[in-house]
Design an enzyme around this catalytic site. Structure first.
Site, short mmCIF file in Angstrom:
data_model
loop_
_atom_site.label_atom_id
_atom_site.label_comp_id
_atom_site.label_asym_id
_atom_site.label_seq_id
_atom_site.Cartn_x
_atom_site.Cartn_y
_atom_site.Cartn_z
N ASP A 77 -88.74 24.46 -2.97
CA ASP A 77 -88.04 25.73 -2.98
C ASP A 77 -88.98 26.74 -2.32
OD1 ASP A 77 -86.53 28.21 -4.04
OD2 ASP A 77 -85.25 26.55 -4.67
N ASP A 78 -88.87 28.00 -2.66
CA ASP A 78 -89.67 29.03 -1.99
C ASP A 78 -91.17 28.78 -2.21
OD1 ASP A 78 -90.25 31.31 -0.54
OD2 ASP A 78 -88.87 32.59 -1.66
N LYS A 153 -81.86 23.89 1.83
CA LYS A 153 -81.35 25.01 1.02
C LYS A 153 -81.69 26.29 1.76
CE LYS A 153 -82.06 27.46 -3.38
NZ LYS A 153 -82.67 27.43 -4.72
N ASP A 155 -81.51 30.19 1.74
CA ASP A 155 -81.33 31.38 0.91
C ASP A 155 -80.92 32.57 1.79
OD1 ASP A 155 -81.38 32.89 -1.41
OD2 ASP A 155 -83.33 32.11 -2.06
N SER A 187 -76.47 29.93 0.48
CA SER A 187 -76.37 31.00 -0.52
C SER A 187 -75.44 32.11 -0.05
CB SER A 187 -77.76 31.59 -0.79
OG SER A 187 -78.61 30.61 -1.30
N ARG A 212 -74.00 28.50 -3.35
CA ARG A 212 -74.17 29.26 -4.59
C ARG A 212 -73.15 30.40 -4.62
NH1 ARG A 212 -79.15 29.69 -6.65
NH2 ARG A 212 -78.17 31.30 -7.91
N ASP A 216 -78.95 33.47 -9.93
CA ASP A 216 -79.91 32.42 -10.28
C ASP A 216 -79.87 32.16 -11.78
OD1 ASP A 216 -80.80 32.44 -7.68
OD2 ASP A 216 -82.85 33.05 -8.16
#
Ligand SMILES: *[C@@H]1O[C@H](CO)[C@@H](O)[C@H](O)[C@H]1NC(C)=O
Ligand SMILES: *[C@@H]1O[C@H](CO)[C@@H](O)[C@H](O)[C@H]1NC(C)=O
Length: 416
Positions: A77-78, A153, A155, A187, A212, A216
């Site tokens: 992830d980030d 993914k 964002d 997202s 999404r 979150d």
């Protein structure tokens, strides 16, 4: 006793992303909720975002039975990135925390029979302030393909939500052009909803494999309940968008962390199964307690989630803290669906709540009847006909998950 009528409309969505991926909801492990942006590998080497963490979790996914149960993805992830691009303008990982590089990490994960996921952001920066892909879309799509990424993914921090209707499809097009099959997690609708724009879900389902819609998840029952409410309250808009290859994503499973009790963990697992949600665990697999691991590995519940029809289930009853959620699943006998049915108790009285409902009231009208299984404790509740009732005791903040399997032939039986 409950009285209500259930209407199910089963809509076959036809125009959707046809990259052949995510025919059932993706399953795996994602770093964010448990490990966040911990970059301090000096004083916290076992929990910081580093190649070691992802290699260790990949090992655990295989050795502890998760991969065999279907959890095949390991995703960054980030906070994996360096603060700047390299001299040729390409993304690069933080070299102290990922000294072997991303391709080597992907190779390690692939050698275990797993898939490798990466995180980036459509905007100028990721949410934590690392370089975003804006201005570098083609380079970054190519880089991901060269690194053998299987899942992206993307964002949406530091970007204009109004530009996402063009930007997310453009990056999807560029991912496709690389020729490497990559699941595309967006997202896009979340950032649009957050700024009061109306997402174009028809287009989103054509471009993304999952997306999404809501905030979150945090490590609390309160957060899980907010998500459950959002997906129930907006189900008429959300359900038609979901199906094989394209899924609504209510965010990670937080089971096994700090914030959910045992009952609440079953509730999250059951509702995520009903919602045909991606099952992305975010938990420390080295220290998870066995009873939480058993919830994540329950093959009957996973089967509900992974049902090949890919129907997103719906909330059919909500009153006085009791909810009933239903998902049409296989087998389908003479046009009659089988169903997974979750009885969710949002009440906190210090005693289980009894819920009793007639099959007919639930719309379970298959004349040959249903074999009824309780999925968490694995109990066979026998055969029930449309005229029969089911009665369950549901623990406070817990769930009972039943499967009504439509029978091919009536079963002769006595009593009942
Ligand atoms: C991203 O950077 C560009 C170039 O500096 C700028 O024009 C744009 O406004 C930035 N976008 C956002 C959302 O801040
Ligand atoms: C690219 O898109 C085409 C058309 O939608 C699809 O048939 C193909 O499988 C995609 N390729 C990849 C690598 O995703």
């Amino acid at each position: 006793m409950l009285t209500f009528v259930v209407f199910f409309i089963i809509i076959a969505t036809s125009h959707s992303l046809d990259n052949g991926l995510a025919r059932t909801p993706p399953m795996g492990w994602l770093a964010w909720q448990r490990f966040r942006c911990n970059t301090d590998c000096i004083s916290d080497p076992d929990h910081c975002i580093s190649e070691k963490l992802f290699m260790t979790m990949a090992d655990r996914l295989v050795s502890d039975g998760y991969a065999a149960a279907g959890y095949k993805l390991i995703s960054l992830d980030d906070c994996w990135l360096a603060k700047t691009r390299d001299k040729k303008g390409r993304l690069q990982p933080d070299h102290d925390r990922f000294p072997s590089g991303i391709k080597a990490l992907a190779d390690y994960i692939h050698a275990k029979g797993l898939r490798f996921g990466i995180y980036e952001d459509y905007g100028n920066y990721t949410c934590a302030g690392y370089p975003g892909i804006l201005g570098h879309l083609e380079t970054d799509a190519k880089t991901f393909a060269e690194w053998d990424v299987d899942y992206v993914k993307l964002d949406g921090c530091y970007a204009y939500p109004s530009q996402m209707d063009a930007g997310y499809p453009e990056f999807g097009y560029l991912l496709n052009k690389t020729g490497r099959q990559m699941i595309y997690s967006c997202s896009w609708p979340y950032y649009q909803l957050a700024t009061s724009l109306q997402p174009d879900y028809k287009t989103i389902a054509k471009v993304c494999n999952l997306w999404r819609n809501f905030d979150d998840i945090d490590d609390s029952w309160e957060s899980v309940q907010k998500i459950i409410d959002y997906y129930g309250d907006n189900q008429d808009e959300l359900i038609p968008n979901a199906g094989p290859g394209h899924w609504n994503d209510p965010d990670m499973l937080i089971i096994g962390n700090f914030g959910l009790s045992y009952e609440q963990s079953r509730s999250q697992m059951a509702i995520w199964a009903i919602l045909a949600a991606p099952l992305l665990m975010s938990v420390d697999l080295r220290t998870i307690r066995p009873e939480y691991r058993d919830i994540l590995l329950n093959k009957y519940v996973i089967q509900v989630n992974q049902d090949p029809l890919g129907n997103q289930g719906r909330r059919v009853y909500k009153e006085s803290g009791i909810e009933i959620w239903m998902k049409p699943v296989t087998p389908v006998i003479n046009g009659k669906y089988s169903y997974a049915v979750a009885f969710l108790n949002r009440r906190t009285d210090g005693t289980p709540s009894e819920v009793s409902v007639g099959l007919k009231e639930l719309g379970l009208n298959h004349e040959k009847g249903y074999k009824v299984l309780e999925l968490f404790d694995k109990k066979d509740l026998g055969v029930k006909d449309p005229v029969d009732r089911v009665k369950v005791d549901v623990n406070p903040t817990g769930v009972v998950l039943l499967k009504f399997i439509a029978l091919k032939h009536s079963v002769k039986r006595f009593g009942n």
